[in-house]
Design a protein around this motif. Structure first.
Motif, PDB file in Angstrom:
ATOM      1  N   TYR C  19       0.873  -1.170   0.000  1.00 56.28           N
ATOM      2  CA  TYR C  19       0.000   0.000   0.000  1.00 56.28           C
ATOM      3  C   TYR C  19       0.906   1.214   0.000  1.00 56.28           C
ATOM      4  O   TYR C  19       1.746   1.329   0.895  1.00 56.28           O
ATOM      5  CB  TYR C  19      -0.875   0.040   1.252  1.00 56.28           C
ATOM      6  CG  TYR C  19      -1.966  -0.998   1.268  1.00 56.28           C
ATOM      7  CD1 TYR C  19      -3.046  -0.901   0.408  1.00 56.28           C
ATOM      8  CD2 TYR C  19      -1.915  -2.069   2.145  1.00 56.28           C
ATOM      9  CE1 TYR C  19      -4.057  -1.837   0.437  1.00 56.28           C
ATOM     10  CE2 TYR C  19      -2.925  -3.015   2.181  1.00 56.28           C
ATOM     11  CZ  TYR C  19      -3.987  -2.893   1.321  1.00 56.28           C
ATOM     12  OH  TYR C  19      -4.977  -3.817   1.348  1.00 56.28           O
ATOM     13  N   VAL C  24       3.103  -4.924   2.490  1.00 66.09           N
ATOM     14  CA  VAL C  24       2.440  -5.574   3.620  1.00 66.09           C
ATOM     15  C   VAL C  24       2.402  -7.086   3.430  1.00 66.09           C
ATOM     16  O   VAL C  24       2.139  -7.825   4.379  1.00 66.09           O
ATOM     17  CB  VAL C  24       1.020  -5.035   3.868  1.00 66.09           C
ATOM     18  CG1 VAL C  24       1.061  -3.573   4.260  1.00 66.09           C
ATOM     19  CG2 VAL C  24       0.134  -5.221   2.668  1.00 66.09           C
ATOM     20  N   PRO C  43      -2.725 -13.151  12.722  1.00 63.58           N
ATOM     21  CA  PRO C  43      -3.194 -12.073  13.610  1.00 63.58           C
ATOM     22  C   PRO C  43      -3.775 -10.900  12.824  1.00 63.58           C
ATOM     23  O   PRO C  43      -3.683 -10.862  11.600  1.00 63.58           O
ATOM     24  CB  PRO C  43      -1.929 -11.665  14.362  1.00 63.58           C
ATOM     25  CG  PRO C  43      -0.801 -12.087  13.480  1.00 63.58           C
ATOM     26  CD  PRO C  43      -1.274 -13.306  12.755  1.00 63.58           C
ATOM     27  N   ASN C  44      -4.340  -9.952  13.550  1.00 64.06           N
ATOM     28  CA  ASN C  44      -4.874  -8.742  12.923  1.00 64.06           C
ATOM     29  C   ASN C  44      -3.791  -7.989  12.184  1.00 64.06           C
ATOM     30  O   ASN C  44      -2.683  -7.864  12.676  1.00 64.06           O
ATOM     31  CB  ASN C  44      -5.436  -7.805  14.000  1.00 64.06           C
ATOM     32  CG  ASN C  44      -6.933  -7.875  14.032  1.00 64.06           C
ATOM     33  OD1 ASN C  44      -7.551  -8.276  13.043  1.00 64.06           O
ATOM     34  ND2 ASN C  44      -7.516  -7.512  15.159  1.00 64.06           N
ATOM     35  N   GLY C  45      -4.117  -7.511  11.007  1.00 65.28           N
ATOM     36  CA  GLY C  45      -3.131  -6.744  10.250  1.00 65.28           C
ATOM     37  C   GLY C  45      -2.099  -7.615   9.574  1.00 65.28           C
ATOM     38  O   GLY C  45      -1.098  -7.122   9.078  1.00 65.28           O
ATOM     39  N   ALA C  46      -2.341  -8.930   9.548  1.00 63.19           N
ATOM     40  CA  ALA C  46      -1.362  -9.838   8.947  1.00 63.19           C
ATOM     41  C   ALA C  46      -1.380  -9.762   7.431  1.00 63.19           C
ATOM     42  O   ALA C  46      -0.467 -10.242   6.775  1.00 63.19           O
ATOM     43  CB  ALA C  46      -1.647 -11.265   9.400  1.00 63.19           C
ATOM     44  N   GLY C  47      -2.448  -9.200   6.883  1.00 58.99           N
ATOM     45  CA  GLY C  47      -2.527  -9.106   5.426  1.00 58.99           C
ATOM     46  C   GLY C  47      -3.463 -10.146   4.827  1.00 58.99           C
ATOM     47  O   GLY C  47      -3.415 -10.401   3.622  1.00 58.99           O
ATOM     48  N   LYS C  48      -4.345 -10.729   5.647  1.00 58.62           N
ATOM     49  CA  LYS C  48      -5.251 -11.759   5.132  1.00 58.62           C
ATOM     50  C   LYS C  48      -6.217 -11.160   4.115  1.00 58.62           C
ATOM     51  O   LYS C  48      -6.373 -11.691   3.005  1.00 58.62           O
ATOM     52  CB  LYS C  48      -6.030 -12.403   6.299  1.00 58.62           C
ATOM     53  CG  LYS C  48      -5.135 -12.943   7.397  1.00 58.62           C
ATOM     54  CD  LYS C  48      -5.910 -13.585   8.523  1.00 58.62           C
ATOM     55  CE  LYS C  48      -6.769 -12.631   9.342  1.00 58.62           C
ATOM     56  NZ  LYS C  48      -6.020 -11.668  10.145  1.00 58.62           N
ATOM     57  N   SER C  49      -6.865 -10.069   4.503  1.00 57.68           N
ATOM     58  CA  SER C  49      -7.801  -9.427   3.559  1.00 57.68           C
ATOM     59  C   SER C  49      -7.073  -8.945   2.321  1.00 57.68           C
ATOM     60  O   SER C  49      -7.571  -9.076   1.200  1.00 57.68           O
ATOM     61  CB  SER C  49      -8.477  -8.225   4.219  1.00 57.68           C
ATOM     62  OG  SER C  49      -9.146  -8.615   5.378  1.00 57.68           O
ATOM     63  N   THR C  50      -5.893  -8.398   2.540  1.00 57.10           N
ATOM     64  CA  THR C  50      -5.109  -7.896   1.413  1.00 57.10           C
ATOM     65  C   THR C  50      -4.814  -9.024   0.429  1.00 57.10           C
ATOM     66  O   THR C  50      -4.876  -8.828  -0.785  1.00 57.10           O
ATOM     67  CB  THR C  50      -3.791  -7.291   1.925  1.00 57.10           C
ATOM     68  OG1 THR C  50      -4.094  -6.297   2.894  1.00 57.10           O
ATOM     69  CG2 THR C  50      -2.993  -6.682   0.793  1.00 57.10           C
ATOM     70  N   LYS C 241       5.582  -9.517  14.319  1.00 59.68           N
ATOM     71  CA  LYS C 241       6.137  -9.333  12.994  1.00 59.68           C
ATOM     72  C   LYS C 241       7.646  -9.478  13.055  1.00 59.68           C
ATOM     73  O   LYS C 241       8.249  -9.376  14.119  1.00 59.68           O
ATOM     74  CB  LYS C 241       5.765  -7.937  12.492  1.00 59.68           C
ATOM     75  CG  LYS C 241       4.284  -7.811  12.290  1.00 59.68           C
ATOM     76  CD  LYS C 241       3.926  -6.466  11.726  1.00 59.68           C
ATOM     77  CE  LYS C 241       2.438  -6.443  11.442  1.00 59.68           C
ATOM     78  NZ  LYS C 241       1.923  -5.122  11.197  1.00 59.68           N
TER      79      LYS C 241
HETATM   80  N1  ADP Z   1      -6.191   0.718   2.107  1.00 59.75           N
HETATM   81  C1  ADP Z   1      -5.073   0.579   2.852  1.00 59.75           C
HETATM   82  N2  ADP Z   1      -4.125   1.540   2.814  1.00 59.75           N
HETATM   83  C2  ADP Z   1      -2.994   1.438   3.535  1.00 59.75           C
HETATM   84  N3  ADP Z   1      -2.725   0.412   4.336  1.00 59.75           N
HETATM   85  C3  ADP Z   1      -3.621  -0.590   4.437  1.00 59.75           C
HETATM   86  C4  ADP Z   1      -4.857  -0.550   3.703  1.00 59.75           C
HETATM   87  N4  ADP Z   1      -5.559  -1.660   3.992  1.00 59.75           N
HETATM   88  C5  ADP Z   1      -4.806  -2.364   4.863  1.00 59.75           C
HETATM   89  N5  ADP Z   1      -3.649  -1.729   5.141  1.00 59.75           N
HETATM   90  C6  ADP Z   1      -2.577  -2.212   6.018  1.00 59.75           C
HETATM   91  O1  ADP Z   1      -2.151  -3.461   5.528  1.00 59.75           O
HETATM   92  C7  ADP Z   1      -1.931  -4.371   6.564  1.00 59.75           C
HETATM   93  C8  ADP Z   1      -2.740  -5.616   6.325  1.00 59.75           C
HETATM   94  O2  ADP Z   1      -4.114  -5.332   6.424  1.00 59.75           O
HETATM   95  P1  ADP Z   1      -5.260  -6.416   6.215  1.00 59.75           P
HETATM   96  O3  ADP Z   1      -5.014  -7.131   4.951  1.00 59.75           O
HETATM   97  O4  ADP Z   1      -6.575  -5.737   6.363  1.00 59.75           O
HETATM   98  O5  ADP Z   1      -5.002  -7.390   7.446  1.00 59.75           O
HETATM   99  P2  ADP Z   1      -5.953  -8.513   8.047  1.00 59.75           P
HETATM  100  O6  ADP Z   1      -7.112  -8.715   7.134  1.00 59.75           O
HETATM  101  O7  ADP Z   1      -5.076  -9.711   8.146  1.00 59.75           O
HETATM  102  O8  ADP Z   1      -6.359  -8.047   9.406  1.00 59.75           O
HETATM  103  C9  ADP Z   1      -2.277  -3.658   7.850  1.00 59.75           C
HETATM  104  O9  ADP Z   1      -1.069  -3.228   8.440  1.00 59.75           O
HETATM  105  C10 ADP Z   1      -3.091  -2.485   7.412  1.00 59.75           C
HETATM  106  O10 ADP Z   1      -2.847  -1.392   8.246  1.00 59.75           O
END
Ligand code: ADP
Ligand code: MG
Lengths: 434, 295, 261
Positions: C19, C24, C43-50, C241
């Motif tokens: 990003y 990430v 964990p939270n913020g691991a990048g799963k959604s990403t 991390k």
């Molecule tokens: N649109 C975005 N812009 C900048 N950073 C992002 C954005 N979306 C997520 N992040 C960052 O990317 C990392 C992974 O996020 P995310 O994939 O949502 O994690 P998870 O789903 O595992 O909780 C986090 O550190 C988050 O802060």
């Protein structure tokens, strides 16, 4: 030119008032606006600015008199009403805050226009000049106005000075402010009050339509120059004052011109210059940084080739021709030549006729790159679990990003391995083997 | 048709086109982008008038509308490339373009039959003065025909693109995942908003058009849970305000668009308080009913 | 512990995602076999959604690529269905349950062709599968969190895909809804569909999934759950991390430097 000198000498008393008033105004709205900006309320500021119009008109209708203080009170009340309306609409219904802002802005302004045209149609002679609240008419400021304006600006800056620490915490992190036990609600009310006041006094010079820019743009421009809040506010104030000076000059030399737009154009140009040329955050410096990183990457890649060839032939200081380098990896001929000359100046490379060879310092640097490359490959296969045949590409780009401290971290995390995933030795230099 | 009704018709056409687009704007949380566009098209309008005189031709209007799309580009550029926070980027861009427009307007004042007042609240009262006359027969105000054409255009694009606008507004991520381009439809909407603000400009000015964009849509949003119904209600509210505003303005002898915006505000207030589902009182009544049923 | 499979349904190759130039996800590389219920855990913020988003092409990866059914995503979009996180949309949107589920048919029907009776039937059948057919006419603003989640799943079912990517379908769902969603997923697996689910509860993860991906900015493991669920690997996933990755990301972001070779 003569006109400009005449203007700057402030010989004319009227000019003096106007210049003083507008500069003061530009500076103090910029100071208050810095907090509006940091709290991401730029658009609320816009809504307040539009919303003071009905207040001014009503104040005039009731008093039938254009005293600045009376109009200020009217503006203040309707400005506050607009803040409350936005709050109530977005809290008490499912309407989102951006829509609430747009509703309040346009409806208040519509009511204001209705009242203004109504007043004008009644033909009251004293109403002449109410118009100038739309786009601002700095030249119409008289002594009386400047007194009121000066008093209010003084009050604004004084309050900011008093609550400076609280306001800064609130602007950067409202949750943190709450956790510190600061009276957040109270501070917000004060800050909103200051914003409304700043707008209410500013509109005479800038007009309601463009007032928001007077609050936000100086701060947005100043933000590019510094990360320090105090410096940012001082800069914003300077930018605001300068634009005010510029605007009042326009007003002086071309009395028909509305001042507001000129002030805004001036401050916006300052903002554009800032975002282009401010050090660190400016686009030009970012571009230069990117360029120099590209050059740096090229040099490092060339050095690495000397290292690889040297490793192969077991002769690090062999003299080599450019085509020999290109065989290993394709480079643009002109660029390699530039790169070699650059490194010659840095003492990393020596030239003999049309051959080139590493110097001692060059070798140290070349080893560093190769070492980071191989360590990072090791790291990727160990910690990122990448198969050995995948790691090279990633290392190829990231090897150029390691600072010495990150390199040290890398070595420690891996505990100084002997070889990389392809079983190539990792070239440590003496200073690494502590 | 009397002049009264010609003016009301013009207002109603502005209100209807704006109301349709406004529904999508507020659901996308882009109400303030609408505000920015409506201000920022001013330099484009001034240039169009300078080139083509008092009767801006359709290509000129399209040129002016391109300033609206340019605005959204600039805002995106500032926040992405120059890292300016989004609200400040919006505020900076539209105030700048608007200021440039006003300056151009004053510089070329003698060559234009536009003035600063028209910019703020339009000249809807003068609309009937410019009649479309063919073979000596008057077919009503030229402006109303233009606005009517734009209204039909907006309606047909929204009908054709309804599904796309619906899904990209509700769930962009899902829309993209099934292969619908969110970017394309974003710009379709932005282009329509720009076009409508440009053609409405002479009638209601650059600032009050925001009221027509946002307020009917917000009023309808509190009254229904169905997008189609929301659009219909918004259009109705817009038209009603055109009537109410006109007569009110005539009564107190003030600006007609100003009165129309005031009327819009009044309708919003009614819906905000009395809407059966989402109004202040309505919600309270619903809660009481629930408590009553549960006991 | 990264087990690559033959004839994968999904192959992620050396994927790095950033990003604003701030990486990430680092060099993610794995493949998924057909007909499995796959848990993505970290964990939270691991990048799963990403990761799901970049598989679906919502985010342009910085490097690497994704193959679905051995093809580019654009060629097989019909066969892949994505369920976004429930909080990613505004549920105050004026639409009914059926409106939302019908969106699942847009991909097949196109944007401009009329919905047929068959589309409606499929949508209703999908609703029935998540026990929501009674609510088809309900406004989405009036649904509970669990009901919203089921509407999203129904929309995805209506797409009649072969690979499903679901972002936290169990978040904010009560126990009974969770078990009914789970049995639905198991039914789908029985029909040889592949379902990848982002999940944050370790306890239930072992019970729910066949195949598990452990993720924390980098891929820690991918394989059958029996082999992946070791204390060591879990500790590595949740042990925070890697500081080096963090400082590298930070450095690159602060300097706003583009990464290229
Ligand atoms: N649109 C975005 N812009 C900048 N950073 C992002 C954005 N979306 C997520 N992040 C960052 O990317 C990392 C992974 O996020 P995310 O994939 O949502 O994690 P998870 O789903 O595992 O909780 C986090 O550190 C988050 O802060
Ligand atoms: Mg997530």
């Amino acid at each position: 030119m003569k006109e400009l000198l005449e203007f700057l000498s402030l010989a004319n008393a009227n000019v003096r008032y106007v210049v003083l008033g507008v500069m003061l105004l530009g500076a103090s709205t910029a100071v208050v606006g810095s907090f509006t900006f940091l709290r991401k309320k730029a658009l609320v500021g816009d809504a307040i600015a539009h919303s003071v119009l009905p207040g001014i008109c009503l104040a005039f209708m009731f008093s039938q008199y254009k005293h600045p203080l009376v109009l200020l009170i009217g503006a203040f009340i309707s400005g506050w009403l607009s803040i409350l309306s936005i709050d109530i609409i977005s809290k008490k219904s499912r309407i989102k805050s951006d829509t609430a802002i747009a509703i309040v802005l346009s409806v208040f302004f519509g009511i204001g226009i209705l009242l203004l045209t109504y007043i004008q149609s009644t033909g009251n002679a004293a109403q002449a000049g109410l118009d100038s609240f739309l786009f601002g008419q700095a030249a119409s400021l008289i002594r009386e106005d400047v007194m009121v304006l000066g008093a209010v600006c003084f009050l604004l800056v004084l309050t900011i000075y008093f609550f400076f620490k609280e306001f800064s915490i609130l602007s950067f992190d409202a949750d943190y402010a709450t956790s510190l036990g600061l009276p957040v609600r109270f501070l917000e009310v004060i800050l909103s009050t200051l914003t409304v006041l700043a707008i209410a006094v500013g509109i005479q010079a800038v007009g309601v339509v463009l007032m928001a820019a007077m609050l936000i743009t100086p701060a947005a421009a100043a933000r590019y120059w510094t990360n320090n809040l105090t410096k940012m506010i001082v800069l914003a104030a300077l930018f605001g004052a300068f634009s005010g000076l510029f605007g009042s000059y326009i007003s002086y030399s071309a009395p028909k011109m509305p001042t507001g737009p000129w002030i805004i154009v001036c401050i916006t140009i300052i903002a554009f210059v800032s975002l282009a040329f401010a050090p660190e955050r400016g686009l030009f410096f970012k571009w230069k940084r990117k360029r120099s990183k590209e050059i740096n990457t090229l040099d490092e890649n060339v050095l690495k080739i000397f290292f690889h060839l040297g490793e192969q032939e077991n002769n690090m200081f062999a003299a080599r021709k450019i085509p020999a380098l290109q065989k290993r990896r394709y480079f643009d001929e002109k660029k390699v030549l530039q790169s070699l000359k650059r490194m010659m100046r840095a003492g990393q490379i020596e030239q003999e006729d049309n051959t080139w060879k590493l110097t001692e310092t060059g070798l140290v640097e070349a080893k560093r790159i190769a070492r980071i490359h191989r360590l990072w490959e090791m790291y990727m296969s160990k910690f990122l679990r990448m198969p050995a045949d995948h790691v090279h590409e990633g290392a190829e780009s990231l090897e150029h990003f390691f600072t010495p401290s990150m390199e040290a971290m890398l070595e420690q995390d891996l505990d100084f391995p002997e070889t990389d995933p392809h079983d190539k030795p990792i070239p440590y230099t003496v200073k690494n083997e502590f | 048709m009397s002049f009264d009704y010609q003016i009301i018709l013009t207002g109603a056409l502005v209100a209807a086109s704006c109301a349709i687009l406004g529904c999508f704007l507020i659901l996308r949380k882009m109400a303030m982008i609408g505000d920015a566009i409506s201000h920022a098209v001013l330099p484009g309008i001034v240039i169009a008038f300078l080139i083509s005189g008092s009767r801006a031709s359709v290509p000129m209007l399209l040129g002016a509308a391109s300033f609206g799309v340019l605005t959204t580009f600039m805002i995106e550029w500032l926040s992405k490339k120059a890292r300016m926070q989004n609200d400040a980027a919006i505020g900076l861009v539209f105030t700048f373009l608007f200021a440039v427009g006003i300056i151009m307007l004053t510089l070329f004042a003698d060559k234009l039959d536009l003035d600063a007042h028209c910019v703020l609240h339009g000249e809807i009262a003068f609309v009937p003065l410019d009649q479309l006359i063919i073979n000596g027969i008057s077919f009503g105000p030229r402006k109303a025909w233009l606005l009517g054409g734009v209204f039909l255009f907006v309606v047909s694009i929204v009908i054709i693109g309804y599904r796309a606008l619906f899904i990209t507004t509700f769930d962009t991520a899902y829309a993209v995942s099934i292969g619908i381009s969110a970017v394309v439809w974003h710009y379709v909407l932005m282009a329509l908003v720009s076009l409508v603000t440009v053609v409405s400009f002479e009638a209601v000015g650059a600032v009050l058009v925001v009221a027509f964009l946002v307020v009917p849509a917000a009023t309808a949003y509190l009254l229904t849970d169905n997008l189609l119904k929301m659009i219909f209600i918004a259009v109705t509210v817009g038209i009603l305000s055109s009537f109410a505003g006109y007569f009110f303005a005539k009564f107190i002898d003030g600006s007609i668009p100003g009165a129309m915006s005031t009327a819009l505000g009044f309708f919003f207030l009614l819906s905000f308080i009395f809407s059966p589902k989402y109004g202040l009182i309505g919600k309270r009544l619903a809660k009481k009913r629930e408590v009553f049923q549960n006991t | 512990m990264i087990i690559q499979v033959d004839n994968p349904v999904l192959e992620v190759h050396d994927l790095t995602v950033s990003y604003d130039k701030n990486p990430v996800l680092w060099n993610i590389d794995f493949s998924i076999p057909k007909g499995k219920l796959v848990g993505i855990i970290g964990p939270n913020g691991a990048g799963k959604s990403t990761m799901l988003k970049s598989v679906m092409g919502l985010i342009e990866p910085q490097s690497g690529f994704v193959k679905v059914f051995d093809k580019d995503l654009d060629d097989v979009r019909q066969r892949v269905s994505y369920v976004p996180q429930r909080e990613s949309v505004d549920w105050d949107f004026p639409a009914s349950v059926l409106d939302v589920v019908l969106m699942g048919r847009y991909g097949r029907r196109g944007l401009f062709k009329r919905m047929t009776k068959q589309d409606k039937e499929i949508a209703m059948a999908s609703l029935a599968k998540v026990n929501m057919e009674k609510y088809y006419n309900r406004q989405i603003a009036q649904l509970s969190g669990g009901q919203q989640q089921r509407v999203f799943i129904a929309r995805s079912l209506a797409q009649q895909a072969d690979l499903y990517l679901m972002d936290e379908p169990f978040a904010g769902v009560d126990a009974s809804a969770e078990s009914s969603i789970l049995s639905l997923l198991q039914e789908m697996r029985a029909e040889e569909k592949t379902i990848m689910v982002v999940h944050h509860d370790l306890q239930s993860a072992y019970e729910y999934f066949d195949w598990v991906i452990l993720l924390n900015m980098r891929l820690v493991a991918s394989g059958p759950k029996e082999e992946v669920f070791t204390p060591k690997l879990l500790q590595e996933t949740y042990g925070g991390k890697l500081t080096l990755l963090d400082s590298l990301s930070n450095f690159i972001r602060r300097k706003e430097l583009p990464i290229k070779g």
